[in-house]
Scaffold this active site. Structure first.
Site, PDB file in Angstrom:
ATOM      1  N   HIS A 180       0.879  -1.177   0.000  1.00  0.00           N
ATOM      2  CA  HIS A 180       0.000   0.000   0.000  1.00  0.00           C
ATOM      3  C   HIS A 180       0.915   1.225   0.000  1.00  0.00           C
ATOM      4  CE1 HIS A 180      -2.706   2.980   1.871  1.00  0.00           C
ATOM      5  NE2 HIS A 180      -3.710   2.185   1.562  1.00  0.00           N
ATOM      6  N   LYS A 205     -10.213  -0.482  10.987  1.00  0.00           N
ATOM      7  CA  LYS A 205     -10.443  -1.649  10.117  1.00  0.00           C
ATOM      8  C   LYS A 205     -10.795  -2.892  10.925  1.00  0.00           C
ATOM      9  CE  LYS A 205      -7.121   0.033   6.706  1.00  0.00           C
ATOM     10  NZ  LYS A 205      -7.791   0.412   5.461  1.00  0.00           N
ATOM     11  N   CYS A 212      -4.923   2.496  -3.462  1.00  0.00           N
ATOM     12  CA  CYS A 212      -3.692   3.112  -2.931  1.00  0.00           C
ATOM     13  C   CYS A 212      -2.495   2.182  -3.084  1.00  0.00           C
ATOM     14  CB  CYS A 212      -3.828   3.507  -1.457  1.00  0.00           C
ATOM     15  SG  CYS A 212      -5.183   4.632  -1.118  1.00  0.00           S
ATOM     16  N   ASP A 256       3.385  -4.166   7.932  1.00  0.00           N
ATOM     17  CA  ASP A 256       2.128  -3.435   7.803  1.00  0.00           C
ATOM     18  C   ASP A 256       1.006  -4.448   8.002  1.00  0.00           C
ATOM     19  OD1 ASP A 256      -0.225  -2.334   6.916  1.00  0.00           O
ATOM     20  OD2 ASP A 256       0.587  -1.523   5.045  1.00  0.00           O
ATOM     21  N   GLN A 267      -4.285  -5.062   7.083  1.00  0.00           N
ATOM     22  CA  GLN A 267      -5.313  -5.994   6.576  1.00  0.00           C
ATOM     23  C   GLN A 267      -5.251  -7.359   7.239  1.00  0.00           C
ATOM     24  OE1 GLN A 267      -7.745  -5.000   4.922  1.00  0.00           O
ATOM     25  NE2 GLN A 267      -7.030  -3.079   4.042  1.00  0.00           N
TER      26      GLN A 267
END
Ligand code: PMP
Length: 418
Positions: free
Chosen positions: A123, A226, A366, A200, A203
């Site tokens: 991302h 999220k 993104c 990261d 997700q």
């Protein structure tokens, strides 16, 4: 088959909302998830009973706010299985957390002629901070493309890990295709070469229990919004040995023991040193309530539910002539399925679905470098949460049968969107 009871939808007031007279089918959870009553109540209760500034005032209400904030930190610590609460830094989100690491740790370890390694499916929030760091330092950014789904194998990482590499930054789960990186193995490989790893987890955290000690990550970032929490709060986990050495990121209130116009500045220890200014305490309280909500549902059930929806989507969308399911989302389902409909712009697909009350994300998410590699204008992304149902997946399948080229396909067939 889903393992979560459909009554879970009652926990999410927004799902009662209708779009153009139709029930809302919300399938853009990778962008942000909806909030259960438990989170809305926790935020409201905080403002109604404890609101004041944290770590400052010497009065009971201020102590209550500080306790609530620090309790939230301990809930996050437990959720990530971090060893110490002071390894948890609250940030405004994943983007802020990754910028923090790049501008403190990154600046300290990356110099001229060095290298930073990222995966090919990052991302922009886990690409641009490293791009800028490399540009500023005179270092090189090395991209490991991985397999066609973006997954990086340890051997592929090992192939670029020479003595110039100072840092590896990787996504745990791709927000475009739902591809899962084998983070534990990748971290082990990087550590064999003495290289620290930033992950990261934006997700990943909504879909699986994340154990930072098991993964071995040096830094791990995610966003509260999220994972059913409020917007405005995220987390940076950092291993104590590394985190405790970081200089302040932003400087200001709450970061110093003492300062004068000249002379040395005495900063407080982490995490406060990295949380300059007034934090979003209510959001942190809401995040703790969200993590406790998921814990109460039970991770095995949450995970099985999301996996079942991904498998159903892959099978059912694949039945529609002309629809291409991208990557291999069922290999290790992580709540995301992206499709392309050749000859139809993703915005026309998204617009058609919106007309039926179905909210999905269309575009490059993104992550345009990854979408470039897929040689697409964009994808249409379906991302699932605990309240989604197989009936909704079937509804999408039927909607996809009737999609047609529209305005974007005719007027701007190659135009791309964030
Ligand atoms: N990384 C990934 C993989 C993401 O999906 C996102 C959100 N789309 C981010 C980083 C950025 O998260 P935030 O906007 O909450 O900072």
């Amino acid at each position: 088959m889903s393992t979560l009871d459909g009554s879970i939808r009652d926990d999410f007031p927004i799902l009662r909302h209708r779009i153009g007279g139709r029930p809302l089918v919300y399938l853009d959870n990778a962008a942000t998830a909806q909030k259960p009553v438990a989170v809305l109540d926790a935020v409201r209760e905080y403002y109604e009973t404890s609101n004041s500034n944290v770590g400052r005032g010497y009065y009971r209400l201020a102590f209550a706010a500080t306790d609530a904030y620090e309790h939230s930190r301990s809930v996050v610590r437990r959720a990530l299985n971090a060893e110490h609460a002071d390894e948890i830094v609250f940030t405004p989100g994943t983007t802020a957390a990754l910028n923090l690491v790049a501008d403190t740790f990154g600046r300290a370890v990356v110099g001229e002629g060095d290298r930073v390694v990222v995966s090919g499916m990052e991302h922009n929030s886990n690409l641009l901070p490293w791009r800028r760091l490399c540009d500023t330092a005179g270092a090189d950014l090395v991209v490991v493309a991985g397999d066609p789904t973006g997954r990086v194998e340890p051997a592929q990482l090992a192939a670029v890990l020479d003595e110039r590499v100072r840092l590896v930054a990787l996504t745990h789960v791709s927000n475009v295709l739902g591809t899962v990186n084998p983070v534990r193995e990748l971290v082990a490989e990087a550590h064999r070469h003495g290289v620290p790893v930033v992950v990261d987890g934006a997700q990943a955290v909504p879909h699986r229990p994340v154990d930072v000690r098991e993964l071995g990550a040096d830094f791990y970032a995610f966003s509260g919004h999220k994972v059913y929490g409020p917007m405005g709060v995220g987390v940076l986990y950092g291993r104590r040995e590394l985190l405790s050495e970081l200089p302040p990121y932003q400087v200001g209130g709450g970061t110093v023991k003492g300062v004068a116009p000249t002379g040395p500045v005495r900063y407080v220890p982490v995490p406060a040193r990295l949380e300059a200014g007034t934090p979003d305490v209510a959001a942190a309280v809401g995040l703790a309530a969200a993590l406790e909500y998921v814990e109460k549902l039970g991770w095995p059930g949450v995970r099985a539910h999301n996996e079942a929806l991904v498998r159903a989507a892959v099978a059912l969308f694949g039945e529609v002539p002309g629809v291409r399911v991208l990557g291999d989302p069922a290999a290790e389902p992580a709540g995301i399925v992206s499709i392309a409909v050749p000859g139809i712009h993703p915005y026309d697909v998204g617009g058609h679905l919106d007309g039926l009350g179905i909210a999905v994300r269309s575009g490059v998410h993104c992550a345009n470098t990854f979408v470039d590699r897929l040689d697409l204008v964009g994808t249409v992304r379906f991302s699932f949460a605990v309240y989604n149902t197989e009936a909704e997946v079937r509804l999408v399948r039927e909607a996809l049968r009737t999609v047609e080229p529209g305005f974007w396909t005719r007027e701007h067939p190659t135009e791309r969107f964030l």
